[in-house]
Design a protein around this motif. Structure first.
Motif, mmCIF file in Angstrom:
data_model
loop_
_atom_site.group_PDB
_atom_site.id
_atom_site.type_symbol
_atom_site.label_atom_id
_atom_site.label_comp_id
_atom_site.label_asym_id
_atom_site.label_seq_id
_atom_site.Cartn_x
_atom_site.Cartn_y
_atom_site.Cartn_z
ATOM 1 N N LEU A 1 0.973 -1.173 0.167
ATOM 2 C CA LEU A 1 -0.164 0.047 0.048
ATOM 3 C C LEU A 1 0.780 1.190 -0.037
ATOM 4 O O LEU A 1 1.885 1.395 0.884
ATOM 5 C CB LEU A 1 -0.907 -0.042 1.410
ATOM 6 C CG LEU A 1 -1.780 1.316 1.284
ATOM 7 C CD1 LEU A 1 -2.840 1.176 0.347
ATOM 8 C CD2 LEU A 1 -2.418 1.199 2.827
ATOM 9 N N LYS A 2 0.594 2.114 -0.858
ATOM 10 C CA LYS A 2 1.511 3.444 -0.998
ATOM 11 C C LYS A 2 0.340 4.409 -0.694
ATOM 12 O O LYS A 2 -0.700 4.578 -1.249
ATOM 13 C CB LYS A 2 1.973 3.741 -2.328
ATOM 14 C CG LYS A 2 2.702 5.222 -2.611
ATOM 15 C CD LYS A 2 3.065 5.430 -3.965
ATOM 16 C CE LYS A 2 3.887 4.497 -4.623
ATOM 17 N NZ LYS A 2 4.418 5.081 -5.843
ATOM 18 N N ARG A 3 0.841 5.457 0.434
ATOM 19 C CA ARG A 3 -0.310 6.078 0.894
ATOM 20 C C ARG A 3 0.402 7.726 1.046
ATOM 21 O O ARG A 3 1.729 7.591 1.650
ATOM 22 C CB ARG A 3 -0.765 5.825 2.347
ATOM 23 C CG ARG A 3 -0.169 5.542 3.201
ATOM 24 C CD ARG A 3 -1.016 5.057 4.333
ATOM 25 N NE ARG A 3 -0.289 5.042 5.901
ATOM 26 C CZ ARG A 3 -0.909 4.577 7.000
ATOM 27 N NH1 ARG A 3 -2.087 4.160 6.944
ATOM 28 N NH2 ARG A 3 -0.245 4.838 7.996
ATOM 29 N N TRP A 4 -0.677 8.612 0.878
ATOM 30 C CA TRP A 4 -0.250 9.798 1.169
ATOM 31 C C TRP A 4 -0.944 10.549 2.385
ATOM 32 O O TRP A 4 -2.378 10.379 2.413
ATOM 33 C CB TRP A 4 -0.799 10.832 -0.072
ATOM 34 C CG TRP A 4 0.213 10.673 -1.416
ATOM 35 C CD1 TRP A 4 1.020 11.380 -1.716
ATOM 36 C CD2 TRP A 4 0.114 9.508 -2.482
ATOM 37 N NE1 TRP A 4 1.685 11.083 -3.018
ATOM 38 C CE2 TRP A 4 1.082 9.785 -3.356
ATOM 39 C CE3 TRP A 4 -0.590 8.399 -2.204
ATOM 40 C CZ2 TRP A 4 1.077 8.900 -4.337
ATOM 41 C CZ3 TRP A 4 -0.677 7.582 -3.326
ATOM 42 C CH2 TRP A 4 0.419 7.628 -4.396
ATOM 43 N N ASN A 5 -0.224 11.068 3.180
ATOM 44 C CA ASN A 5 -1.005 11.576 4.490
ATOM 45 C C ASN A 5 -1.250 13.044 4.269
ATOM 46 O O ASN A 5 -0.563 14.107 4.377
ATOM 47 C CB ASN A 5 0.113 12.021 5.793
ATOM 48 C CG ASN A 5 -0.595 12.196 7.000
ATOM 49 O OD1 ASN A 5 -1.633 12.509 7.109
ATOM 50 N ND2 ASN A 5 0.261 11.859 7.925
#
Length: 673
Positions: A219-223
């Motif tokens: 999972l690649k995620r942006w905060n």
């Protein structure tokens, strides 16, 4: 894709759309709205999920459509069309949250209770490429051991729980089976399948947007902060857009993330529109927030979204940083948009429509931009974006679990309704095909006793949308009696569904050295449509005008995978033969499944009075693939179309690319072993 239902709760909305507007050629004489305005009609069919045992529960939330029945749970040979609704509280098979598959033609419903928490999102893979799981992860039981068409992806807030595995809010159910696979991934609020890649986009109510790759379990995620609610990918680009609601001083934004570059941008939604008196609680909240909620992509790659607090429907053109916001400006009160939840878009040009569900107004509604343009119902604002954060990556561990469904037939009730306009028609007298004028914003209320529209679908059947109602706020009877899904039909729904999908392919025909490559839609007005044929001693044909097309299903041919609903495309057109326009072509291509050795083609090209090519037969090399109409086939602006496209063939990959020969600036076919 997916917000829930209350503007005052940190829940998310649903995805997709609803539609209602009077279409050309359809009479729409109506009664009236109390202000002397004649209105179009519509008909609701409404299914009570708890009308008979077994009880399916309450809180029917997000709804999406599986037009070709790829999920295979309630599809039949004659009626494949399936809707899928997530439910926050089920009584159907052990655990309190789950998913219901329902067939509006046969009235068959199948419900799985597989989790606890709050069900917030659902999407179905209808046409994406197959993806093999990573080493150490069990092969799925369908699609030849791959993730692929028919997989139903589910999102929930809170923790997943069974007796043996906590913490899995991202889940896939494999087609036709009772097998689920879950991953621990956060506090999900929505899920969306990129139909061009098979990657899974998600929003997390803890402040993240992300993309999950089933091939790696990463999972690649942006905060991004705030309260991310819903997300929509732009197929073929690597981009996705998410709505971010207000929380802890952040939010009220549209976020763009790019999985290929890791870059992100954010636009502040324009200042709130006070659609209700400031003396009301609703008006007080309106004065401070917009609360962007459900989101959708239109045929011009613009981003539509519901503003659940400011009671508007918004649209962002990322190429120009331009927002258009649509609102009711006629008589107030019952005619005002009230707590829009989810939005989707269908159609193109003058028939483009955006559909929305109203949680507070107990209605479904539609925006027709061609009619709202230049009126007080449309407000245009330019907002410059700012840079957003970079992502981090996380590897997730899957967990498989099996659940037994409940199944029953439910007979719908039928309810004719009149639309609510709120602004005067510009022409007097009964509505007819000759004098119809479509209002920019139109709403169809639900009959008394039905509450809080949440889920909505796009137009996949002419003049028809589907959705769900979550029931009255704060009232959860036991057993529940007010949980419903619905169908809305009206001549006011003028957005046309894409006809049949498209076929891609290329290769050579047995007994001929001619090579062909194409991407053709079942609708001549749906771009892109490309066809290239290379043959003889350097002869080549390039399609310039796509004139006629027909997509049909041969019962002796099986195109799966994926399920497209057709297996043969035939048509005609005009183009350049050796650089000279005016040649004609007739073609017929079939897809008989993988790997393509039994696919067939026939091609006839005439230049002047001479037939320069006339061939037919099965493929010697190559592959044809029929693909269903889906979000993965959304037409894009010319500026956003990829410069090239790879097509899998039996002997390798075929690449359609801009021609290097400046005398023929079309496309050519290159086969790479």
């Amino acid at each position: 894709m997916e917000p829930k239902s209350s503007r005052f709760l940190s829940v998310l909305g649903l995805s997709v759309a609803l539609g209602l507007l009077a279409g050309p050629g359809l009479a729409s004489a109506g009664h009236g709205d109390g202000f002397g305005n004649l209105l179009p009609h519509a008909t609701y069919r409404i299914w009570n999920l708890n009308a008979a045992a077994p009880l399916f529960g309450y809180d029917a939330n997000m709804t999406v459509s599986d037009p070709n029945g790829a999920s295979l749970h309630v599809a039949t040979a004659g009626a494949p069309f399936t809707n899928i609704t997530v439910m926050e509280n089920t009584f159907c098979s052990g655990l309190p949250c789950g998913v219901t598959y329902w067939n509006p033609a046969t009235n068959v419903f199948k419900c799985y209770g597989y989790s606890s928490g709050s069900m917030t999102g659902v999407d179905v893979n209808v046409s994406a490429p197959l993806i093999a799981p990573p080493a150490g992860t069990a092969a799925p039981p369908t699609n030849g051991g791959n993730y692929g068409p028919g997989d139903t992806w589910l999102a929930k807030s809170g923790s997943f729980s069974t007796s043996s595995a906590p913490g899995f809010p991202l889940t896939v159910q494999f087609p036709v089976t009772n097998l689920f696979r879950s991953w621990g991934a956060g506090n999900m609020s929505s899920v969306a399948v990129d139909q061009s890649t098979g990657l899974i986009w998600v929003t997390d109510q803890n402040g993240f947007v992300g993309v999950f790759d089933p091939a790696t379990n990463v999972l690649k995620r942006w905060n991004v902060g705030g309260l991310p609610r819903d997300i929509v990918p732009v197929p073929g680009t690597g981009l996705a857009y998410a709505t971010v609601g207000p929380s802890a001083g952040a939010g009220d934004e549209i976020i763009e993330v790019d999985r290929t570059t890791d870059a992100s941008r954010r636009w502040a939604v324009p200042a709130a529109y006070v659609g209700h008196p400031l003396t009301s609680l609703q008006g007080f909240f309106n004065a401070f927030h917009e609360n962007p909620n459900g989101i959708a992509l239109d045929s011009a790659a613009r981003i539509w979204f519901a503003e659940s607090i400011s009671d508007e429907i918004g649209r962002l053109d990322p190429g120009t940083d331009t927002f258009a916001e649509y609102r009711k400006v006629g008589p107030t009160g019952a005619n005002a948009i009230d707590e829009p939840q989810n939005v989707a878009a269908s159609g193109a040009g003058a028939s483009l429509q955006a559909f929305f569900s109203e949680g507070g107004g107990n209605a479904t509604g539609i925006v027709t931009p061609a009619e709202a343009a230049g009126t007080a119902q449309e407000v245009i604002t330019v907002v410059s974006p700012t840079a957003g954060p970079s992502p981090t990556t996380h590897t997730l561990t899957p967990f498989d679990h099996t659940h037994v469904p409940s199944e029953k037939a439910i007979t719908p009730t039928v309810h004719p309704v009149d639309g609510i306009d709120g602004v005067p028609w510009t022409d007097p007298g009964p509505k007819t095909a000759a004098n119809e004028v479509i209002p920019g914003v139109l709403r169809f209320p639900f009959p008394a006793g039905f509450f809080r529209a949440v889920g909505m679908t796009e137009v996949l059947i002419p003049n028809t949308v589907f959705g769900s109602l979550i029931g009255p706020a704060g009232s959860f009877p036991s057993p529940p009696t007010d949980e419903h899904v619905f169908e809305l039909t009206s001549g006011a729904i003028i957005a046309q569904p894409e006809v049949g999908g498209r076929m891609n392919g290329g290769g050579s025909i047995l007994g001929s050295k001619a090579q062909h490559g194409f991407q053709l839609h079942c609708n001549v007005s749906q771009p892109p449509n490309n066809l290239e044929v290379n043959f003889g001693q350097g002869d080549k044909f390039h399609l310039e005008v796509f004139s006629t097309v027909s997509c049909t299903d041969d019962p002796t041919i099986e195109e799966r995978p994926p399920v497209a609903g057709f297996d043969t495309i035939a048509g005609s057109g005009m183009g350049r033969f050796n650089g000279v326009s005016g040649a004609t072509i007739e073609f017929k291509f079939s897809d008989a499944g993988e790997p393509g050795k039994t696919d067939s083609a026939s091609i006839k090209i005439v230049a002047g009075a001479t037939t320069v090519l006339d061939i037919a037969g099965t493929l010697l090399t190559g592959n044809h693939q029929a693909l269903p109409a889906s979000d993965g086939d959304t037409p894009l602006n010319a500026s956003t179309l990829p410069a090239s496209e790879w097509m899998l063939t039996g002997s390798g990959y075929a690449l359609v690319f801009p021609a290097l020969d400046s005398s023929d600036p079309g496309t050519e076919l290159c086969t790479v072993p």
